[in-house]
Design a protein around this motif. Structure first.
Motif, mmCIF file in Angstrom:
data_model
loop_
_atom_site.group_PDB
_atom_site.id
_atom_site.type_symbol
_atom_site.label_atom_id
_atom_site.label_comp_id
_atom_site.label_asym_id
_atom_site.label_seq_id
_atom_site.Cartn_x
_atom_site.Cartn_y
_atom_site.Cartn_z
ATOM 1 N N GLY A 195 132.125 17.159 88.208
ATOM 2 C CA GLY A 195 130.784 16.823 87.727
ATOM 3 C C GLY A 195 130.806 15.627 86.785
ATOM 4 N N GLY A 196 131.796 15.579 85.917
ATOM 5 C CA GLY A 196 131.927 14.437 85.013
ATOM 6 C C GLY A 196 132.237 13.148 85.751
ATOM 7 N N ALA A 197 133.087 13.243 86.764
ATOM 8 C CA ALA A 197 133.435 12.049 87.538
ATOM 9 C C ALA A 197 132.220 11.511 88.292
ATOM 10 C CB ALA A 197 134.558 12.371 88.518
ATOM 11 N N PHE A 198 131.465 12.402 88.928
ATOM 12 C CA PHE A 198 130.290 11.964 89.656
ATOM 13 C C PHE A 198 129.200 11.459 88.705
ATOM 14 C CE2 PHE A 198 132.253 13.910 93.253
ATOM 15 C CZ PHE A 198 131.690 13.288 94.353
ATOM 16 N N THR A 199 129.106 12.043 87.525
ATOM 17 C CA THR A 199 128.149 11.551 86.532
ATOM 18 C C THR A 199 128.534 10.149 86.074
ATOM 19 O OG1 THR A 199 127.719 13.794 85.786
ATOM 20 C CG2 THR A 199 127.088 12.030 84.293
ATOM 21 N N ALA A 200 129.823 9.913 85.867
ATOM 22 C CA ALA A 200 130.295 8.587 85.470
ATOM 23 C C ALA A 200 130.011 7.559 86.563
ATOM 24 C CB ALA A 200 131.785 8.630 85.142
ATOM 25 N N LEU A 201 130.237 7.933 87.824
ATOM 26 C CA LEU A 201 129.943 7.005 88.921
ATOM 27 C C LEU A 201 128.448 6.703 89.004
ATOM 28 C CD1 LEU A 201 132.296 8.390 91.709
ATOM 29 C CD2 LEU A 201 132.508 6.246 90.451
ATOM 30 N N GLY A 202 127.631 7.710 88.815
ATOM 31 C CA GLY A 202 126.187 7.484 88.831
ATOM 32 C C GLY A 202 125.722 6.619 87.676
ATOM 33 N N ALA A 203 126.286 6.851 86.497
ATOM 34 C CA ALA A 203 125.939 6.028 85.340
ATOM 35 C C ALA A 203 126.403 4.588 85.536
ATOM 36 C CB ALA A 203 126.554 6.616 84.074
ATOM 37 N N HIS A 204 127.518 4.410 86.219
ATOM 38 C CA HIS A 204 127.995 3.064 86.531
ATOM 39 C C HIS A 204 127.003 2.357 87.456
ATOM 40 C CE1 HIS A 204 130.760 -0.204 87.325
ATOM 41 N NE2 HIS A 204 130.601 0.002 88.628
ATOM 42 N N ARG A 205 126.506 3.078 88.458
ATOM 43 C CA ARG A 205 125.523 2.497 89.368
ATOM 44 C C ARG A 205 124.211 2.186 88.661
ATOM 45 N NH1 ARG A 205 125.738 2.685 94.977
ATOM 46 N NH2 ARG A 205 123.482 2.938 94.884
#
Length: 59
Positions: free
Chosen positions: A33-43
């Motif tokens: 969940g943290g990894a996908f949140t980081a990727l989304g925040a990057h986008r």
């Protein structure tokens, strides 16, 4: 819904689909969940993950 929120939901749903139950599933849900949140925040442009990949020694 922002990309970070979508990434968090996707990561948590994938984790539930992969592993059901136990403490290891809880820890995996937090990590994924943290990894996908980081990727989304990057986008979204909130954070720059490229800075982590470049490192300190650029020349």
């Amino acid at each position: 819904m922002s990309n970070a929120q979508t990434g968090l939901i996707a990561g948590l749903l994938l984790t539930i689909a992969i592993v059901l139950g136990g403490w290891s599933a809880l820890l995996l849900a937090i990590v994924v969940g943290g990894a996908f949140t980081a990727l989304g925040a990057h986008r979204d442009g909130t954070i720059d993950l490229g800075a982590l990949l470049r490192g300190r020694n650029n020349g």
